[in-house]
Design a protein around this motif. Structure first.
Motif, PDB file in Angstrom:
ATOM      1  N   THR A 116       0.763  -1.197   0.011  1.00 19.41           N
ATOM      2  CA  THR A 116      -0.118   0.150   0.088  1.00 19.41           C
ATOM      3  C   THR A 116       0.915   1.258  -0.108  1.00 19.41           C
ATOM      4  O   THR A 116       0.320   2.441  -0.168  1.00 19.41           O
ATOM      5  N   LEU A 117       2.229   1.053   0.094  1.00 21.16           N
ATOM      6  CA  LEU A 117       3.019   2.229   0.258  1.00 21.16           C
ATOM      7  C   LEU A 117       2.772   3.282  -0.764  1.00 21.16           C
ATOM      8  O   LEU A 117       3.081   2.737  -2.154  1.00 21.16           O
ATOM      9  N   ARG A 118       2.651   4.554  -0.672  1.00 18.62           N
ATOM     10  CA  ARG A 118       2.835   5.489  -1.653  1.00 18.62           C
ATOM     11  C   ARG A 118       3.713   6.415  -1.557  1.00 18.62           C
ATOM     12  O   ARG A 118       4.025   7.086  -2.631  1.00 18.62           O
ATOM     13  N   VAL A 119       4.126   6.714  -0.401  1.00 16.81           N
ATOM     14  CA  VAL A 119       5.289   7.927  -0.233  1.00 16.81           C
ATOM     15  C   VAL A 119       6.379   7.228   0.844  1.00 16.81           C
ATOM     16  O   VAL A 119       5.922   6.554   1.738  1.00 16.81           O
ATOM     17  N   VAL A 120       7.749   7.290   0.319  1.00 16.60           N
ATOM     18  CA  VAL A 120       8.672   6.836   1.176  1.00 16.60           C
ATOM     19  C   VAL A 120       9.692   7.679   1.169  1.00 16.60           C
ATOM     20  O   VAL A 120      10.304   8.236   0.269  1.00 16.60           O
ATOM     21  N   ASP A 121      10.008   8.461   2.393  1.00 12.88           N
ATOM     22  CA  ASP A 121      10.851   9.548   2.728  1.00 12.88           C
ATOM     23  C   ASP A 121      12.083   9.202   3.779  1.00 12.88           C
ATOM     24  O   ASP A 121      11.568   9.141   5.004  1.00 12.88           O
ATOM     25  N   LEU A 122      13.108   8.794   3.149  1.00 11.13           N
ATOM     26  CA  LEU A 122      14.139   8.461   4.301  1.00 11.13           C
ATOM     27  C   LEU A 122      15.388   9.467   4.333  1.00 11.13           C
ATOM     28  O   LEU A 122      16.571   8.964   4.884  1.00 11.13           O
ATOM     29  N   SER A 123      15.096  10.699   3.723  1.00  9.87           N
ATOM     30  CA  SER A 123      16.061  11.605   3.613  1.00  9.87           C
ATOM     31  C   SER A 123      16.769  12.174   4.899  1.00  9.87           C
ATOM     32  O   SER A 123      16.251  11.937   6.050  1.00  9.87           O
ATOM     33  N   GLU A 124      17.924  12.636   4.538  1.00 10.30           N
ATOM     34  CA  GLU A 124      18.761  13.369   5.826  1.00 10.30           C
ATOM     35  C   GLU A 124      18.810  12.445   6.853  1.00 10.30           C
ATOM     36  O   GLU A 124      18.666  12.807   8.164  1.00 10.30           O
ATOM     37  N   ASN A 125      19.446  11.144   6.398  1.00  5.18           N
ATOM     38  CA  ASN A 125      19.926  10.138   7.677  1.00  5.18           C
ATOM     39  C   ASN A 125      21.439   9.939   7.435  1.00  5.18           C
ATOM     40  O   ASN A 125      22.013  10.587   6.632  1.00  5.18           O
ATOM     41  N   ASN A 126      21.839   8.913   7.863  1.00  2.00           N
ATOM     42  CA  ASN A 126      23.140   8.233   7.505  1.00  2.00           C
ATOM     43  C   ASN A 126      23.130   7.056   6.984  1.00  2.00           C
ATOM     44  O   ASN A 126      23.927   6.003   7.292  1.00  2.00           O
ATOM     45  N   LEU A 127      22.131   6.727   6.138  1.00  2.00           N
ATOM     46  CA  LEU A 127      21.956   5.208   5.331  1.00  2.00           C
ATOM     47  C   LEU A 127      23.181   4.994   4.497  1.00  2.00           C
ATOM     48  O   LEU A 127      23.638   6.359   3.998  1.00  2.00           O
ATOM     49  N   SER A 128      23.695   3.885   4.598  1.00  2.00           N
ATOM     50  CA  SER A 128      24.785   3.618   3.599  1.00  2.00           C
ATOM     51  C   SER A 128      24.427   2.549   2.617  1.00  2.00           C
ATOM     52  O   SER A 128      23.526   1.873   2.732  1.00  2.00           O
ATOM     53  N   GLY A 129      25.319   2.139   1.829  1.00  2.00           N
ATOM     54  CA  GLY A 129      25.042   0.911   0.964  1.00  2.00           C
ATOM     55  C   GLY A 129      24.399   1.320  -0.253  1.00  2.00           C
ATOM     56  O   GLY A 129      23.847   2.585  -0.630  1.00  2.00           O
ATOM     57  N   PRO A 130      24.064   0.365  -1.152  1.00  2.00           N
ATOM     58  CA  PRO A 130      23.372   0.481  -2.430  1.00  2.00           C
ATOM     59  C   PRO A 130      21.853   0.712  -2.184  1.00  2.00           C
ATOM     60  O   PRO A 130      21.282   0.220  -0.984  1.00  2.00           O
ATOM     61  N   ILE A 131      21.262   1.503  -3.049  1.00  2.00           N
ATOM     62  CA  ILE A 131      19.712   1.234  -3.057  1.00  2.00           C
ATOM     63  C   ILE A 131      19.506  -0.109  -3.540  1.00  2.00           C
ATOM     64  O   ILE A 131      19.639  -0.549  -4.796  1.00  2.00           O
ATOM     65  N   PRO A 132      18.590  -1.013  -2.938  1.00  2.00           N
ATOM     66  CA  PRO A 132      18.358  -2.143  -3.233  1.00  2.00           C
ATOM     67  C   PRO A 132      17.433  -2.389  -4.427  1.00  2.00           C
ATOM     68  O   PRO A 132      16.437  -1.625  -4.448  1.00  2.00           O
ATOM     69  N   ASP A 133      17.797  -3.258  -5.265  1.00  2.00           N
ATOM     70  CA  ASP A 133      17.075  -3.514  -6.398  1.00  2.00           C
ATOM     71  C   ASP A 133      15.803  -3.960  -6.350  1.00  2.00           C
ATOM     72  O   ASP A 133      14.663  -3.679  -6.942  1.00  2.00           O
ATOM     73  N   GLU A 134      15.522  -4.572  -5.226  1.00  2.00           N
ATOM     74  CA  GLU A 134      14.285  -4.972  -4.932  1.00  2.00           C
ATOM     75  C   GLU A 134      13.107  -4.257  -4.340  1.00  2.00           C
ATOM     76  O   GLU A 134      11.939  -4.477  -4.635  1.00  2.00           O
ATOM     77  N   LEU A 135      13.728  -3.032  -4.065  1.00  2.00           N
ATOM     78  CA  LEU A 135      12.908  -2.003  -3.781  1.00  2.00           C
ATOM     79  C   LEU A 135      11.665  -1.546  -4.697  1.00  2.00           C
ATOM     80  O   LEU A 135      10.638  -0.979  -4.452  1.00  2.00           O
ATOM     81  N   PHE A 136      12.154  -1.690  -6.038  1.00  2.00           N
ATOM     82  CA  PHE A 136      11.362  -1.416  -7.153  1.00  2.00           C
ATOM     83  C   PHE A 136      10.705  -2.282  -7.878  1.00  2.00           C
ATOM     84  O   PHE A 136      10.086  -2.065  -8.849  1.00  2.00           O
ATOM     85  N   ARG A 137      10.873  -3.476  -7.649  1.00  2.00           N
ATOM     86  CA  ARG A 137      10.483  -4.766  -8.436  1.00  2.00           C
ATOM     87  C   ARG A 137       8.987  -4.866  -8.295  1.00  2.00           C
ATOM     88  O   ARG A 137       8.224  -5.439  -8.954  1.00  2.00           O
TER      89      ARG A 137
END
Length: 967
Positions: A116-137
């Protein structure tokens, strides 16, 4: 309740994947999520696992009909931790917003399972690593995603192109690399795309025209090459277009003229060519147009005047010819014009003072004529809004108009490097809001008006290279905000007024090459923020002030004053002896006596009494000396017995001994029990001195075990922490060990004397190799590259331990006998009672040129990026062989500015140290120069961290592994 919480915390995987709905799914998912966080400000205290529903919890919004969580909004809650799997239980969640926190780790791909997710906002943190490919599949109904301002790396996943529902994508301000996904333009619903401030490269593909709903595209600050897409004009609804700070080239595509709704266009800092397109006037909605720092040429067309909504126009640093079109008077909303650094000619355009502009930059052109007094006076009413006027480096003549005082809102006035003559008008005192006044490099004469004191907001006053006469007015003390004062190379006379000492914010003072006389006021030692004070080539006499900046003032700053004396000049001042008392032999004569015999007898009596007094005083002094000697021997004997009675203790933190050096103080060695071969005080003599720095002098000595060490005597004891705090900080520094760091071996403490015992590096400082060595013994390119890499590795290790060096410069980089760089003097600012930037700047005043600009701004936080700035300057120093700031006969050359100009003019190779005589690989040298300039960026956020610097340097060394990323 406690048992339930323990169950939640320790059985998270089982609970998430297989637990029957004994608890409300939303409550369970959120409590497990909370259990993995650090809630430093207790913002989530309302989250109670005993509640049946989370709908009344802070940050939670539920559907009123189903009571299921639809929104989780925890922006700016000061939370830290990982984004765990438990959120997958929120199966009705539509908005997930966790921005402006301190979440770490990677982005959990399990979020894709919340359909059901429509909006995801994780900005301005200290996340690292790649953007997971599974996130958009399985992106389902996802409309917007933002992961801006994190530390994400790797490629933009190809699966992004299949998420056809996306309307807003923001991946800006990360470290993403590689090329754009091939299907990026298949996001047909896209309205906003922001990939700015990353490391993306390659060409921008065609096909963007199908994005009919696209409103904003921002690819600023990447490494894109090639041309703008020819079909970009197909995005008819586009309002914002930013491709600035890339490597794009070619002419602007004609299809852009279709973007009639576009209000913002920024293409600055690329390599676009061709003439200013006449069709730009058809883009009637433009409010900001920035084409600066490109290679545009030709004349600026009259059609520019059709942009009636234009507010900001920046065409600087191009090759435009001719005059500014008068048609710009039609742009009634115009607020800022910057056409500096072009080839424009003609008279100074009068309309620039008629439109009520806030800023006008016309510098670096070929405008001529005069600034007409009557013109400015008649238009005084329209000048109230003008804040910045820079018409420097042109061919203007005539005088500085008296009506300059009508610029009541002016903050920056720069008329330097023209041919202005006459005197400085008294009306400068009316510039109440002006912070920078630069009239340097002209032909002005007469005196500095005392009315200058009326410019109470002045921070920088530059009048150098004129023909000014008279004295420095004492009224200048009313300019209490002044930080920089340059009156050099004039004909000023008289003394240096003591009133200057009242300008407590002064950092740079240059009064050189004048005819000033008299002595230096002692009060100048109160200027605690001074970084530079140059009075060379005057007629100043007497003793240099003692204390503060003047204890370490460079000799070149006081040279050319033959009657000046002091230890810095190695010229002792003549001793001032009291005049001898002369007795008049006739003063006691008796006029009634005709011979001198009674007088002579009286003199003998007087001499006899004097002799007796002298003998008595000598006996008294001798007795005193004997008594004190006996007492000292008794005390020393007692101290020796006490010291012998001490047992050696080993602390957990170090394998070392604490001992008390008899008669002196506490000596602590971190890795051995060796003490000094002689007493501590015996070390501190000129014969042992290796050099001096902002924190103290350095001496060489040998320990009892025969090992050489470098001893730093810390100066300004009143600024040192208490013994307890001092020892705690020194022990922390003593733990730091790295191949590219000069180790701290121990310390010595008394209330009046503190010594730091450092590893001795035999081959001297980098400064010596760069600036004092012979050409035949100069460092090779390989040696220089390895030194730069070694410095980077040393700094990176410090930053991992949250230690800021604060004082990066070539004298603090030592070279061992194998040519390896070792960074020394790190973390010494931790020994001060507080990290006050003004105390710091006074302690590291010899680092002029290396200091990051944020030291001068109290509102900007001092971070590891200050070291990165110093590293950047140091890198340029190693490559060019030039000092960060060099004082020429008639100019001051700042290394960063010189190299940056050379880069813009495609002549970087000319900057490489001539001692190398062409024996360097261009494919390595130029990227290293670029890296140095990036590290020395004025904006801290634009500077990379040292780990990234190391990776880039390693890529430069191995071009087959990615050299193209650096070009």
């Amino acid at each position: 309740m406690v048992l339930k919480l323990l169950l939640v915390i320790f059985l998270v995987p089982l609970l998430v994947d297989s637990l029957e709905p004994a608890f409300n799914d939303d409550v369970l998912g959120l409590i497990v999520f909370k259990a993995g966080l650090i809630d430093s400000e207790a913002k989530l205290t309302s989250w109670n696992e005993d509640d049946d529903s989370p709908c009344n919890w802070v940050g939670i919004i539920c559907d009123p009909r189903s009571n299921r969580v639809t929104e989780l909004v925890l922006d700016n809650f000061s939370l830290s931790g990982h984004i765990g799997r438990s959120l997958v239980r929120l199966q009705f969640l539509r908005i997930l917003s966790l921005s402006k926190n301190n979440f770490t780790g990677t982005i959990n791909p399990i979020l894709a399972q919340i359909g059901t997710l429509r909006v995801v906002d994780l900005s301005e943190n200290n996340l690292s690593g790649p953007i997971p490919d599974e996130l958009f599949r399985q992106c389902g109904s996802l409309r917007a995603i933002s992961v801006a301002k994190n530390n994400l790396t790797g490629l933009i996943p190809d699966s992004l192109s299949s998420c056809s529902t996306l309307e807003r994508v923001n991946f800006s301000s990360n470290h993403l690399s590689g090329t754009l996904p091939s299907g990026i333009w298949s996001l047909s619903a896209l309205r906003s795309l922001d990939l700015s401030d990353n490391l993306l490269k390659g060409e921008i593909p065609r096909g963007i025209e199908i994005l009919y709903d696209l409103r904003a595209i921002n690819f600023r600050k990447n490494r894109f090459v090639g041309q703008l897409p020819e079909d970009i004009g197909g995005c008819l609804l586009l309002r914002k277009l930013d491709f600035s700070e890339n490597f794009l080239s070619g002419v602007l595509p004609m299809s852009m003229q279709k973007l009639s709704l576009c209000t913002y266009i920024s293409l600055r800092r690329n390599s676009f060519t061709g003439e200013f397109p006449d069709w730009m006037g058809d883009m009637r909605s433009i409010e900001l147009l920035d084409l600066s720092a490109n290679n545009f040429s030709g004349q600026i067309p009259n059609s520019l005047g059709d942009l009636q909504f234009l507010k900001e126009l920046n065409l600087s640093t191009n090759r435009f010819l001719g005059s500014l079109p008068e048609s710009l008077t039609n742009c009634l909303n115009l607020l800022a014009v910057d056409v500096s650094r072009n080839l424009l000619t003609g008279n100074l355009p009068a309309w620039t003072f008629q439109l009520g502009l806030k800023s006008v930059y016309l510098s670096g052109n070929r405008f001529n004529g005069s600034i007409e007094y009557t013109l400015l006076k008649s238009m005084a009413a329209s000048l109230q809004s003008l804040q910045v006027m820079d018409i420097s480096s042109n061919a203007l003549s005539g005088g500085v108009p008296f009506a300059i005082g009508n610029f009541t809102g002016l903050q920056v006035l720069n008329l330097s490097r023209n041919s202005l003559s006459g005197s400085i008008p008294l009306s400068v005192g009316e510039l109440k809001a002006t912070q920078v006044l630069d009239l340097s490099h002209n032909r002005l004469n007469g005196s500095i008006p005392s009315d200058i004191g009326g410019a109470v907001s002045l921070q920088e006053l530059r009048l150098e290279r004129n023909s000014l006469t008279g004295e420095i007015p004492s009224d200048i003390e009313h300019c209490s905000s002044l930080t920089s004062l340059d009156l050099s190379q004039n004909n000023l006379t008289g003394p240096i007024p003591a009133a200057i000492a009242n300008l407590t914010n002064l950092q740079i003072v240059d009064l050189s090459f004048n005819h000033l006389s008299g002595s230096l006021p002692k009060e100048l030692t109160n200027l605690s923020h001074l970084l530079s004070f140059n009075i060379s080539n005057n007629h100043v006499q007497g003793e240099l002030p003692v204390g503060g900046f003047f204890n370490t003032i460079p000799p070149s700053s006081v040279a050319g004053n033959p009657s000046l004396c002091g230890s810095v000049l190695n010229q002792s001042c003549p001793a001032v002896h009291p005049k001898p008392i002369v007795l008049n032999p006739n003063s006691s004569s008796d006029s009634n006596r005709g011979t001198f015999a009674p007088n002579l007898r009286h003199q003998k009596i007087i001499l006899s009494i004097s002799a007796l007094i002298a003998i008595g005083a000598a006996v008294f002094i001798a007795l005193g000396v004997v008594t004190i000697t006996i007492l000292n021997l008794h005390v020393r004997s007692s101290m020796s017995r006490s010291a012998a009675a001490l047992t050696l203790s080993v602390e957990d933190d170090f394998s070392h001994s604490h001992t008390s050096e008899t008669n002196y103080g506490k000596l602590v060695m971190f890795s051995s029990d060796a003490g000094f071969a002689t007493g501590a005080q015996a070390l501190l003599n000129k014969d042992c001195e290796l050099g001096r720095g902002g924190f103290g002098a350095v001496y060489q000595t040998v320990l009892r075990d025969g090992r050489p060490v470098a001893i730093k005597k810390l100066n300004a004891s009143s600024l040192i922490k208490s013994q307890e705090d001092f020892e705690r900080e020194v022990k922390k520094l003593g733990k730091i060990r790295h191949h590219n760091l000069a180790a701290l071996e121990g310390y010595y403490w008394t209330p009046s004397l503190q010594l730091l015992i450092n590893e001795y590096v035999c081959s001297g400082s980098l400064y010596k190799y760069l600036h004092e060595g012979q050409s035949e013994n100069c460092l090779s390119w390989i040696q220089r590259f390895n030194i730069i890499l070694g410095i980077a590795k040393g700094l990176a290790h410090l930053h991992k331990l949250n230690v800021i060096h604060y004082n990066m410069k070539s004298t603090n980089v030592l070279i061992d006998n194998s040519g390896e760089a070792k960074v020394g003097d790190f973390g010494l600012a931790r020994l001060l009672p507080m990290l006050d930037r003004y105390i710091l700047s006074s302690k590291i005043q010899s680092a002029l040129g290396y200091m990051a600009p944020e030291f001068a701004c109290q509102t900007v936080k001092i971070t590891e990026k200050c070291d990165v700035y110093g590293f950047g300057v140091l890198t340029l120093e190693v490559v060019t062989g030039k000092r960060p700031v060099e004082y020429m006969e008639d100019d001051v050359v700042v290394l960063c500015d010189m190299v940056r100009r050379a880069l813009e003019d495609s002549r970087v190779e000319e900057c490489i140290d001539r001692k190398l005589q062409g024996n360097f690989p261009v494919e390595e040298a130029i990227p290293v120069v670029k890296l140095g300039l990036i590290c020395a960026s004025q904006v801290p956020s634009n500077r990379p961290d040292m780990e990234e610097v190391i990776r880039i340097l390693e890529l430069i060394q191995s071009p087959s592994e990615g050299q193209e990323e650096l070009e």
